[in-house]
Design a protein around this motif. Sequence first.
Motif, PDB file in Angstrom:
ATOM      1  N   LEU A 194      64.802  27.134  63.101  1.00 43.84           N
ATOM      2  CA  LEU A 194      63.950  27.408  64.252  1.00 43.84           C
ATOM      3  C   LEU A 194      62.474  27.182  63.937  1.00 43.84           C
ATOM      4  N   GLY A 195      62.178  26.844  62.695  1.00 45.04           N
ATOM      5  CA  GLY A 195      60.795  26.618  62.307  1.00 45.04           C
ATOM      6  C   GLY A 195      59.994  27.892  62.112  1.00 45.04           C
ATOM      7  N   ILE A 196      60.680  29.008  61.868  1.00 44.44           N
ATOM      8  CA  ILE A 196      60.014  30.297  61.649  1.00 44.44           C
ATOM      9  C   ILE A 196      59.877  30.529  60.150  1.00 44.44           C
ATOM     10  N   THR A 197      58.651  30.725  59.680  1.00 40.77           N
ATOM     11  CA  THR A 197      58.452  30.962  58.258  1.00 40.77           C
ATOM     12  C   THR A 197      58.875  32.378  57.895  1.00 40.77           C
ATOM     13  N   LEU A 198      59.208  32.562  56.626  1.00 41.40           N
ATOM     14  CA  LEU A 198      59.614  33.893  56.173  1.00 41.40           C
ATOM     15  C   LEU A 198      58.454  34.873  56.293  1.00 41.40           C
ATOM     16  N   GLY A 199      57.213  34.386  56.070  1.00 42.64           N
ATOM     17  CA  GLY A 199      56.059  35.267  56.213  1.00 42.64           C
ATOM     18  C   GLY A 199      55.922  35.803  57.621  1.00 42.64           C
ATOM     19  N   ALA A 200      56.099  34.932  58.601  1.00 43.72           N
ATOM     20  CA  ALA A 200      56.011  35.362  59.996  1.00 43.72           C
ATOM     21  C   ALA A 200      57.114  36.361  60.335  1.00 43.72           C
ATOM     22  N   PHE A 201      58.312  36.114  59.820  1.00 39.52           N
ATOM     23  CA  PHE A 201      59.417  37.030  60.099  1.00 39.52           C
ATOM     24  C   PHE A 201      59.208  38.364  59.402  1.00 39.52           C
ATOM     25  N   ARG A 202      58.583  38.340  58.211  1.00 41.23           N
ATOM     26  CA  ARG A 202      58.288  39.594  57.532  1.00 41.23           C
ATOM     27  C   ARG A 202      57.340  40.454  58.356  1.00 41.23           C
ATOM     28  N   VAL A 203      56.330  39.820  58.948  1.00 39.94           N
ATOM     29  CA  VAL A 203      55.391  40.574  59.782  1.00 39.94           C
ATOM     30  C   VAL A 203      56.110  41.142  61.002  1.00 39.94           C
ATOM     31  N   ALA A 204      56.860  40.291  61.709  1.00 37.33           N
ATOM     32  CA  ALA A 204      57.565  40.741  62.914  1.00 37.33           C
ATOM     33  C   ALA A 204      58.623  41.789  62.570  1.00 37.33           C
ATOM     34  N   ALA A 233      58.836  53.869  57.428  1.00 38.41           N
ATOM     35  CA  ALA A 233      57.540  53.393  57.913  1.00 38.41           C
ATOM     36  C   ALA A 233      56.713  52.823  56.764  1.00 38.41           C
ATOM     37  N   ALA A 234      56.757  53.486  55.611  1.00 36.74           N
ATOM     38  CA  ALA A 234      56.015  52.988  54.448  1.00 36.74           C
ATOM     39  C   ALA A 234      56.580  51.650  53.969  1.00 36.74           C
ATOM     40  N   LEU A 235      57.899  51.532  53.933  1.00 38.04           N
ATOM     41  CA  LEU A 235      58.522  50.267  53.536  1.00 38.04           C
ATOM     42  C   LEU A 235      58.190  49.162  54.537  1.00 38.04           C
ATOM     43  N   ALA A 236      58.133  49.522  55.812  1.00 35.51           N
ATOM     44  CA  ALA A 236      57.808  48.536  56.845  1.00 35.51           C
ATOM     45  C   ALA A 236      56.387  48.012  56.675  1.00 35.51           C
ATOM     46  N   VAL A 237      55.462  48.901  56.352  1.00 39.11           N
ATOM     47  CA  VAL A 237      54.079  48.478  56.123  1.00 39.11           C
ATOM     48  C   VAL A 237      54.016  47.500  54.955  1.00 39.11           C
ATOM     49  N   GLN A 238      54.826  47.756  53.917  1.00 39.35           N
ATOM     50  CA  GLN A 238      54.855  46.833  52.778  1.00 39.35           C
ATOM     51  C   GLN A 238      55.394  45.471  53.192  1.00 39.35           C
ATOM     52  N   PHE A 239      56.419  45.445  54.050  1.00 36.66           N
ATOM     53  CA  PHE A 239      56.942  44.172  54.549  1.00 36.66           C
ATOM     54  C   PHE A 239      55.857  43.413  55.304  1.00 36.66           C
ATOM     55  N   VAL A 240      55.095  44.123  56.136  1.00 37.36           N
ATOM     56  CA  VAL A 240      54.025  43.480  56.902  1.00 37.36           C
ATOM     57  C   VAL A 240      52.953  42.941  55.965  1.00 37.36           C
ATOM     58  N   ALA A 241      52.580  43.739  54.967  1.00 34.80           N
ATOM     59  CA  ALA A 241      51.555  43.300  54.017  1.00 34.80           C
ATOM     60  C   ALA A 241      52.013  42.054  53.258  1.00 34.80           C
ATOM     61  N   ASP A 242      53.273  42.033  52.837  1.00 35.50           N
ATOM     62  CA  ASP A 242      53.805  40.852  52.146  1.00 35.50           C
ATOM     63  C   ASP A 242      53.805  39.639  53.068  1.00 35.50           C
ATOM     64  N   LEU A 286      51.504  34.411  54.765  1.00 33.24           N
ATOM     65  CA  LEU A 286      50.883  33.564  55.791  1.00 33.24           C
ATOM     66  C   LEU A 286      49.499  33.111  55.359  1.00 33.24           C
ATOM     67  N   ALA A 287      48.738  34.001  54.740  1.00 34.86           N
ATOM     68  CA  ALA A 287      47.398  33.638  54.284  1.00 34.86           C
ATOM     69  C   ALA A 287      47.474  32.594  53.176  1.00 34.86           C
ATOM     70  N   ALA A 288      48.436  32.762  52.267  1.00 32.35           N
ATOM     71  CA  ALA A 288      48.573  31.806  51.169  1.00 32.35           C
ATOM     72  C   ALA A 288      48.966  30.422  51.700  1.00 32.35           C
ATOM     73  N   SER A 289      49.866  30.394  52.677  1.00 33.93           N
ATOM     74  CA  SER A 289      50.282  29.105  53.244  1.00 33.93           C
ATOM     75  C   SER A 289      49.136  28.442  54.016  1.00 33.93           C
ATOM     76  N   SER A 290      48.277  29.245  54.655  1.00 37.92           N
ATOM     77  CA  SER A 290      47.152  28.697  55.399  1.00 37.92           C
ATOM     78  C   SER A 290      46.133  28.062  54.437  1.00 37.92           C
ATOM     79  N   PHE A 291      45.873  28.761  53.327  1.00 41.34           N
ATOM     80  CA  PHE A 291      44.923  28.225  52.353  1.00 41.34           C
ATOM     81  C   PHE A 291      45.480  26.970  51.690  1.00 41.34           C
TER      82      PHE A 291
END
Length: 211
Positions: free
Chosen positions: A66-76, A190-199, A204-209
């Motif tokens: 579907l063209g969805i990166t793992l980083g984007a799915f981690r955030v969602a 909730a704490a684990l979810a925040v870590q998923f979002v941070a990862d 996403l930032a690394a792929s953009s750079f």
Amino acid sequence: MFDILLTGFVTLFVILDPLGLIPLFLALTPGATVAERRMTAMRASVIAFAILALFALTGPAVLDGLGITLGAFRVAGGLFLFWIGFELVFEKRNERKGRSAERAVDDPDAADIAAFPLAIPLMAGPGAISAVILLAGNLPGVVGKLGLLLVITVAMLVTFACLAVAYRLDHFLGATGRAVISRLLGVLLAALAVQFVADGVAALAASSFAA
């Protein structure tokens, strides 16, 4: 890899919330004998395992297609899991699950409560499916997938064990005990979810750079 597997088990265990399932399970099996309840719990656990294993093995490939990166799915996925943790803390999730259970009890055409609503959506719901796809992305290769399947197996065995002795656990814990445990697990999720979002944001930032 052990740390990822341990985090995965904790995440999946909290989302499955076997202690929170106990009152719903008892409500769905009124008048059933202990043996009948255990058989229902076993069938539901097997069906839920099959669904989660399927998404664990095919989820990353579907995202890639579907063209969805793992980083984007981690955030969602992390945001979605955070919402589940919020529901656990404020006891909203059991209310939503209770409505699904009531619809199944009131439905004269419901042929098998082990499949619906126990396996789907109470056990292998959107939260659990999102979690296994997130974990699958962190566990590439055959060894990683086998480890993830082991995590799913252990989580489902624990869930089955809780449902198999649902009446005794319900009597032992009571409403107060279940509420306290659910709130603690909600904070942990909730704490684990925040870590998923941070990862995910970091990826996403690394792929953009890199681009």
